[in-house]
Design a protein around this motif. Sequence first.
Motif, PDB file in Angstrom:
ATOM      1  N   TRP A  36       0.647  -1.236   0.317  1.00 53.56           N
ATOM      2  CA  TRP A  36      -0.220   0.505  -0.010  1.00 53.56           C
ATOM      3  C   TRP A  36       0.752   1.413  -0.232  1.00 53.56           C
ATOM      4  O   TRP A  36       2.011   1.460   0.725  1.00 53.56           O
ATOM      5  CB  TRP A  36      -0.531   0.347   0.817  1.00 53.56           C
ATOM      6  N   SER A  49       1.980   0.129   3.823  1.00 49.39           N
ATOM      7  CA  SER A  49       2.314  -0.974   4.069  1.00 49.39           C
ATOM      8  C   SER A  49       2.897  -1.927   3.280  1.00 49.39           C
ATOM      9  O   SER A  49       2.679  -1.504   2.164  1.00 49.39           O
ATOM     10  CB  SER A  49       1.238  -1.110   5.334  1.00 49.39           C
ATOM     11  N   TYR A  60       5.188  -2.055   8.086  1.00 52.28           N
ATOM     12  CA  TYR A  60       3.890  -1.172   8.293  1.00 52.28           C
ATOM     13  C   TYR A  60       4.943   0.188   8.114  1.00 52.28           C
ATOM     14  O   TYR A  60       6.439   0.524   9.083  1.00 52.28           O
ATOM     15  CB  TYR A  60       3.631  -0.319   9.448  1.00 52.28           C
ATOM     16  N   ILE A  70      -2.540  -4.309   7.917  1.00 51.49           N
ATOM     17  CA  ILE A  70      -1.955  -5.068   6.831  1.00 51.49           C
ATOM     18  C   ILE A  70      -3.516  -6.683   6.934  1.00 51.49           C
ATOM     19  O   ILE A  70      -2.530  -6.965   7.890  1.00 51.49           O
ATOM     20  CB  ILE A  70      -1.466  -4.444   5.663  1.00 51.49           C
ATOM     21  N   LEU A  81      -6.113  -2.599   4.052  1.00 47.77           N
ATOM     22  CA  LEU A  81      -5.346  -1.779   4.988  1.00 47.77           C
ATOM     23  C   LEU A  81      -6.447  -1.356   6.034  1.00 47.77           C
ATOM     24  O   LEU A  81      -7.279  -0.489   5.549  1.00 47.77           O
ATOM     25  CB  LEU A  81      -5.031  -0.730   3.842  1.00 47.77           C
TER      26      LEU A  81
END
Length: 125
Positions: A36, A49, A60, A70, A81
Amino acid sequence: QVQLVESGGGLVQPGGSLRLSCAASGFTLDYYAIGWFRQAPGKEREGVSCISSSDGSTYYADSVKGRFTISRDNAKNTVYLQMNSLKPEDTAVYYCATARRDYCSGYGPNEYDYWGQGTQVTVSS
């Protein structure tokens, strides 16, 4: 066709929560590590993440540790997320992406192949 679609963004007050989804089609998402990312206006893209597919390890950014989680649902071919205790500085467009490896190896520009269109998260009172 190969596609990633993010959803779940929106407007939330500081201290609130949102859960973002990253749904895959055209391939099996659980074969890949998934990252992410987020990008706010005037700022660089930031890795948020990552979750591996090899052993399920999660990672993270320091800015979100203790607040974001996550996770993966293989049956739905989706990665999530969960964002809690949101702050105004979390405001950004959030993207998910497939990694080239089955484990997380940072957020470098050559580590990820496919990207979704992004979903807007706005944290404001």
